[in-house]
Enzyme design. Structure first.
Site: not given
Length: 296
Positions: A118, A139, A151, A189
């Site tokens: 992540s 991800h 992702e 993130n």
């Protein structure tokens, strides 16, 4: 691309294995601990049972999905025939680098090596392998069988061919892949963690309580859960690790973890998995109860 190896049988790993197996891929699920693998299969079985109960799959799909998964405790054996390896181990840089060094020796030359990280740099992970162009980020979001987003992170050396392959593969899983470049936190993130950190600062500075902060974000911003509850769900230790990656990667004070978050992780209050974070969690209960520390 038929043979998939998933490293790590925790929440993300078993979810990824479940998703690939349900879509007809042969999955080798590997972990260092057979008990962890047994728990993973129990979790996958339970999740499939819920799908059957909801009518989204039938018993035949459940049976086929489980038959598509084989468990291993030996990485070399599990990875030998893989067309794609997805690493979903602990979010620890050294562990991941060591795994990818091994995979570079164990896998076929044309195997694609992906990480579910992540936040950790795909470029750095690729640098320890023999074929950096074959390394990419995938991800997935939690819970993997439900959440649509993947992702797809291109490292500095990741080839166009590998990227296109993973984008198309993600679509075959009924996911929506989004291609992003390899910078700290990627997109998800880099945006999410500062929001969570700011929510923790808002609590830390006494602006409002846990319930109030989460209610504002749920009702005012249409978030399905508040940022403090979400942090508990992700794991406060994971949130802290990602914020440290962002802070070290950009050198910008806005990514500095809140001291309250640091203290909670140090004390072992990491959220759902520890039974206590901003809320307290009792096995079998779905009630959302504020942790004693934050009752006003």
């Amino acid at each position: 691309m038929n043979n998939i190896t998933v490293i790590g049988s925790g929440t993300m790993g078993n979810g990824i294995a479940h998703t690939f197996a349900q879509h007809g891929f042969k999955v080798a699920l590997v972990d260092i601990n057979q008990d962890a693998l047994n728990r993973a299969i129990q979790t996958i079985t339970g999740n499939l049972d819920r799908q059957v109960k909801k009518g989204t799959i039938d018993e035949q799909v459940k049976s086929t999905t489980l038959n598509n998964i084989t468990t291993f405790t030996d990485l070399k054996t599990a990875a030998a025939n893989a067309d794609l390896v997805i690493e979903a181990a602990t979010e620890n840089r050294e562990i991941k680098l060591n795994l990818f060094k091994q995979l570079s020796d164990y896998c076929k030359e044309d195997a694609i090596l992906a990480s579910n990280t992540s936040s950790i740099s795909i470029t750095q992970i690729a640098s320890v392998t023999k074929a950096p162009g074959n390394v990419i980020g995938m991800h997935f979001m939690n819970p993997v069988p439900v959440m649509k987003l993947v992702e797809v992170i291109r490292g500095y050396a990741t080839t166009d061919k590998v990227t296109a392959t993973i984008m198309e593969l993600s679509k075959k899983l009924n996911k929506v892949p989004v291609e992003v470049n390899d910078y700290p936190g990627f997109v998800a993130n880099r945006i999410l963690m500062p929001m969570i950190n700011e929510a923790i600062y808002t609590l830390f500075e006494g602006v409002a309580g846990v319930e109030e902060i989460d209610t504002v974000m749920k009702l005012g911003m249409a978030h399905p859960m508040g940022p403090l509850q979400l942090a508990d769900f992700i794991g406060l230790d994971v949130c802290l690790a990602i914020l440290n990656v962002l802070y070290n990667g950009f050198g910008n004070q806005k990514y500095a973890p809140c001291p309250l978050l640091v203290n909670m992780v140090t004390a072992g209050h990491t959220g759902v998995k520890s039974g206590s974070g901003f809320y307290k969690y009792t096995p079998g209960s779905k009630d959302l109860v504020i942790a004693d520390k934050f009752i006003r």
